[in-house]
Every structure is written in C-alpha cells, then in structure tokens.
Write a protein that holds these residues in place. Structure first.
Motif, mmCIF file in Angstrom:
data_model
loop_
_atom_site.group_PDB
_atom_site.id
_atom_site.type_symbol
_atom_site.label_atom_id
_atom_site.label_comp_id
_atom_site.label_asym_id
_atom_site.label_seq_id
_atom_site.Cartn_x
_atom_site.Cartn_y
_atom_site.Cartn_z
ATOM 1 N N ARG A 1 0.841 -1.196 0.000
ATOM 2 C CA ARG A 1 0.000 0.000 0.000
ATOM 3 C C ARG A 1 0.870 1.237 0.000
ATOM 4 O O ARG A 1 1.894 1.297 0.689
ATOM 5 C CB ARG A 1 -0.923 0.033 1.211
ATOM 6 C CG ARG A 1 -2.203 -0.770 0.980
ATOM 7 C CD ARG A 1 -3.332 -0.267 1.847
ATOM 8 N NE ARG A 1 -3.711 1.112 1.549
ATOM 9 C CZ ARG A 1 -4.772 1.709 2.087
ATOM 10 N NH1 ARG A 1 -5.536 1.047 2.933
ATOM 11 N NH2 ARG A 1 -5.063 2.955 1.779
ATOM 12 N N CYS A 2 0.425 2.208 -0.763
ATOM 13 C CA CYS A 2 1.080 3.519 -0.814
ATOM 14 C C CYS A 2 0.113 4.568 -0.271
ATOM 15 O O CYS A 2 -1.069 4.578 -0.642
ATOM 16 C CB CYS A 2 1.469 3.858 -2.252
ATOM 17 S SG CYS A 2 2.094 5.543 -2.459
ATOM 18 N N VAL A 3 0.601 5.415 0.604
ATOM 19 C CA VAL A 3 -0.192 6.535 1.109
ATOM 20 C C VAL A 3 0.102 7.741 0.224
ATOM 21 O O VAL A 3 1.228 8.250 0.201
ATOM 22 C CB VAL A 3 0.150 6.832 2.574
ATOM 23 C CG1 VAL A 3 -0.619 8.062 3.055
ATOM 24 C CG2 VAL A 3 -0.165 5.625 3.456
ATOM 25 N N LEU A 4 -0.898 8.183 -0.506
ATOM 26 C CA LEU A 4 -0.704 9.275 -1.461
ATOM 27 C C LEU A 4 -0.651 10.616 -0.741
ATOM 28 O O LEU A 4 -1.594 11.008 -0.050
ATOM 29 C CB LEU A 4 -1.840 9.297 -2.479
ATOM 30 C CG LEU A 4 -1.818 8.205 -3.553
ATOM 31 C CD1 LEU A 4 -3.103 8.241 -4.357
ATOM 32 C CD2 LEU A 4 -0.607 8.361 -4.457
ATOM 33 N N LEU A 5 0.456 11.308 -0.917
ATOM 34 C CA LEU A 5 0.628 12.651 -0.373
ATOM 35 C C LEU A 5 0.833 13.627 -1.530
ATOM 36 O O LEU A 5 1.770 14.419 -1.562
ATOM 37 C CB LEU A 5 1.807 12.670 0.603
ATOM 38 C CG LEU A 5 1.649 11.743 1.816
ATOM 39 C CD1 LEU A 5 2.900 11.768 2.687
ATOM 40 C CD2 LEU A 5 0.420 12.118 2.647
ATOM 41 N N VAL A 6 -0.052 13.512 -2.496
ATOM 42 C CA VAL A 6 -0.056 14.370 -3.680
ATOM 43 C C VAL A 6 -1.511 14.686 -4.009
ATOM 44 O O VAL A 6 -2.429 14.011 -3.535
ATOM 45 C CB VAL A 6 0.607 13.691 -4.901
ATOM 46 C CG1 VAL A 6 2.055 13.334 -4.614
ATOM 47 C CG2 VAL A 6 -0.174 12.439 -5.306
#
Length: 298
Positions: A117-122
């Motif tokens: 999982r990637c936490v999107l900070l964009v």
C-alpha cells in the motif's frame, strides 16, 4: 514494465512522469477502450510550473494480459473487487495507490502474493482543457501488506522520480490511518462546502469542524491498535491544506463530474469500525456527502 490500472488524474500524471524517466508504462483503463481510440494517448501534466507530456500506451482492463513487471492500482477503490478478480493469483507485485480503509481486502481474497500500500501525499485534477494539474505535498510512503519485505526498497526505487517522490516505510498502518483521518475531513467537508483544500488553514471555523472529525476517528484508530496524536494528524491536515491550496479533493471532483465517490471507504468505514464509540460528526458529514454524490448521479 509498469502497469497503471486507473486512468484518472493520479494515474495519468504518474504514467507521464514515470515514462519521462525512461520507464516502460502501460495505462490500463477500467472501462472498455473504444476501437476508435489509438493505442497511445497524449497526456499533458502541469507540475512545478512546467509542462510534462508523453504519448502513453493504453489498454483495457477487460482485454489486457499482464506480463512480468509491476502493477500499480490508482483506480477508485470501489472498483477493487473487479480489478482483484482480474489479477487473481498474480505473481507480480501489486501496489495500491488509493485512499480508504480495508481497500486491500479484495486483493488478499484473490491471493495476490506480493501486495503493498502507498499513502498518497499528492493531489491531481483535470483542467478544463483535459490536461492534468499535479501538486506534490511530500514523498509518498510505501509499505508491505503481505509478501516479501525484501522487495520493498527495489520497488520504491522503480517508482521514485524527481516530481512524484516515493519512500519505503516499514510500518505503513499508522500512516494509512493518519491519511484516512485527513481524508475523512477533506472528502466530506470540502464537497459539502464546494470549496478547495485550502479552507482548513484559512478558516478557523472549518478547522474546528475538522478537529471534531479527527477526535472521533482517533478513538476508532486506538481501538484498532493504532496510536496517533491529535496534533500530528492536525499538522498533517494543515500541511496538505497549504500545499494543495487551490486544488479540489477527488470526491468533489467526482461529484462535479457525476461520478461515484470513495466516501464509503472513508467516513462510512470509520462508522462501521466504531461500534459503540460515538462518531456523530464523521457519520453525519459522510452521509451528507454520500447523499450529495447520489443526487448528482441521477
């Protein structure tokens, strides 16, 4: 080869930025690609005051055969059951670049061996002319859900680029929860006010509303074994608000464009996990947003 499932603003921006660093990319559309469409799509992305563009190969999820490589999922989380069924038993690593709680379960059920999982900070949104406006906030952490931890750094190395930054994270769950709580704020209050992400650092009343949601969600997170402080979540929310000032949250974009939203994996999922914990602000804001979404689909 890097496959990106989901041709929204995030998927298109990532496809261009990866391809322009020399990666071979296929943008996989959840919907059927029309026979009249070309095999390549010209995509233009505005990032950091510059225009980045590329002709990206496109395919349809219904007909594509995934070969060796990395699979990224940027589609809306309500499509995960369909996507996971297509990937059933896949040997390739799969990274979910999505918002929400428990969105990985359909992929676990379909026996995806290497799942991250990637936490999107964009943030990203489409302009009126069809180009994409992309704003990075911070490097996006990527962590293991199931599989081999040893591959994490290698996968992150394939994705990291000067515009869309990624980093390895050994303990991804607290960061997932921190972002989910922020999203419960952004994805309900901003659509209901029909306003951009900058409202929370500009308006004290809006920030007080956000604090009510944060307080409720933190209690649910603690019950799930995730310890976060109210201050760190508020600091993260304000950072996102400042860095994405002028950008519209994805749920508001979806409502405006008469598309389904992901609110069910945010506020509604918090309510489901809360049990006997009181979460009236989170519940009401989520229900109002879901109703607004439903009315705009009619």
């Amino acid at each position: 080869m890097i496959y990106i499932i989901g041709a929204g603003a995030i998927g298109q921006a990532l496809a261009v930025l990866l391809q322009n660093t020399g990666k071979e990319v296929v943008l996989v559309k959840s919907r059927q690609v029309q026979e009249t469409q070309r095999d390549f799509q010209a995509i233009h992305v505005h990032v950091s005051g510059q225009l980045s563009q590329a002709a990206v190969k496109v395919a349809s999820l219904a007909t594509i055969s995934f070969e060796s490589g990395l699979i990224l999922v940027t589609a809306k989380s309500f499509a995960n059951s369909t996507i996971a069924a297509k990937l059933r038993g896949a040997n390739q690593p799969v990274i979910l670049l999505q918002n929400g709680l428990n969105i990985e379960q359909p992929f676990i059920d379909q026996h995806i061996r290497q799942l991250y999982r990637c936490v999107l900070l964009v943030t990203a949104q489409f302009n009126a002319d069809g180009t994409v406006r992309f704003k990075p906030v911070s490097a996006c952490p990527v962590g293991l859900v199931q599989g081999e931890q040893g591959m994490l750094d290698e996968l992150v190395g394939q994705l990291d680029n000067p515009w869309f930054r990624f980093r390895s994270e050994q303990n991804i769950q607290p960061l997932i929860w921190k972002k989910v709580i922020a999203n419960c704020v952004f994805n309900s209050i901003c659509p209901l006010l029909d306003i951009d992400n900058g409202i929370f650092y500009k308006n004290e009343f809006a920030l007080r509303m956000a604090r009510n949601v944060i307080h409720e969600c933190l209690a649910v997170a603690e019950r799930q074994g995730v310890a976060l402080s109210a201050q760190e979540v508020e600091d993260s929310l304000l950072s996102i608000s400042r860095m994405s000032d002028g950008q519209f949250i994805s749920t508001l974009q979806d409502i405006r464009n008469h598309r389904p939203t992901e609110i069910a994996t945010l506020n509604a999922e918090i309510v489901s996990l809360a049990g006997d914990l009181p979460v009236p602000y989170t519940k009401l804001l989520g229900e109002l947003t879901a109703l607004k979404s439903q009315l705009n689909l009619l």
